[in-house]
Design an enzyme around this catalytic site. Structure first.
Site, PDB file in Angstrom:
ATOM      1  N   HIS A 142     -43.098 -32.092 127.397  1.00  0.00           N
ATOM      2  CA  HIS A 142     -43.757 -32.494 126.018  1.00  0.00           C
ATOM      3  C   HIS A 142     -43.251 -33.854 125.587  1.00  0.00           C
ATOM      4  O   HIS A 142     -42.065 -34.489 126.091  1.00  0.00           O
ATOM      5  CB  HIS A 142     -43.493 -31.596 124.719  1.00  0.00           C
ATOM      6  N   GLU A 164     -49.062 -44.640 127.438  1.00  0.00           N
ATOM      7  CA  GLU A 164     -50.193 -45.339 128.069  1.00  0.00           C
ATOM      8  C   GLU A 164     -51.218 -44.206 128.422  1.00  0.00           C
ATOM      9  O   GLU A 164     -50.791 -43.219 129.147  1.00  0.00           O
ATOM     10  CB  GLU A 164     -49.647 -45.912 129.459  1.00  0.00           C
ATOM     11  N   HIS A 176     -42.797 -46.821 128.330  1.00  0.00           N
ATOM     12  CA  HIS A 176     -44.030 -46.089 128.093  1.00  0.00           C
ATOM     13  C   HIS A 176     -44.245 -44.771 128.924  1.00  0.00           C
ATOM     14  O   HIS A 176     -43.446 -44.581 129.959  1.00  0.00           O
ATOM     15  CB  HIS A 176     -45.405 -46.711 128.292  1.00  0.00           C
ATOM     16  N   GLU A 236     -44.188 -32.328 120.538  1.00  0.00           N
ATOM     17  CA  GLU A 236     -43.070 -31.753 119.798  1.00  0.00           C
ATOM     18  C   GLU A 236     -42.883 -32.847 118.368  1.00  0.00           C
ATOM     19  O   GLU A 236     -42.806 -33.927 118.402  1.00  0.00           O
ATOM     20  CB  GLU A 236     -41.971 -31.288 120.152  1.00  0.00           C
TER      21      GLU A 236
END
Length: 127
Positions: free
Chosen positions: A74, A56, A5, A122
């Protein structure tokens, strides 16, 4: 090994969960509140955590905004149609910071949207 994550600190948990689930189409996978430690977590994603990376979201009690700094770039998400996804994001109240179109010097179609805390996402159109 695999990426599990990415953690993002958010200023308002419900606002962020709403953005990622209602605007971006993710699912709330699990959440926990830790009052003793003064934070809450929510995990969102497009599929189960055991199969793909998720996000998360971390809310630290009493902190309603963060400086993003200049090192963060990003998160990238593959989409079937970047143009249509941008229209959906805007229709649901989201911010498109770069409209869909070819990447400079190439032909891959990309766009950028922004979450409520200013994190950039993105969108990369699947070929």
């Amino acid at each position: 090994m695999r990426i599990l994550h990415t953690m993002l600190r958010v200023g308002n948990m419900q606002r962020s969960v709403n953005f990622y689930t209602e605007v971006m189409g993710m699912k709330l996978l699990r959440s926990t509140d830790r009052p003793e430690q003064k934070y809450s977590l929510a995990f969102v994603g497009f599929g189960a955590e055991d199969a793909q990376a998720v996000i998360e979201l971390t809310y630290n009690y009493g902190v309603d905004s963060y400086e993003l700094g200049n090192a963060y770039g990003h998160i990238a998400i593959e989409v079937p149609d970047a143009y249509k996804t941008c229209e959906t994001v805007k229709a649901k109240g989201g911010i498109v910071s770069r409209e869909a179109g070819p990447v400079k010097g190439g032909n891959t179609v990309i766009a950028f949207v922004q979450d409520p805390d200013g994190y950039k996402i993105e969108l990369i159109e699947r070929k």
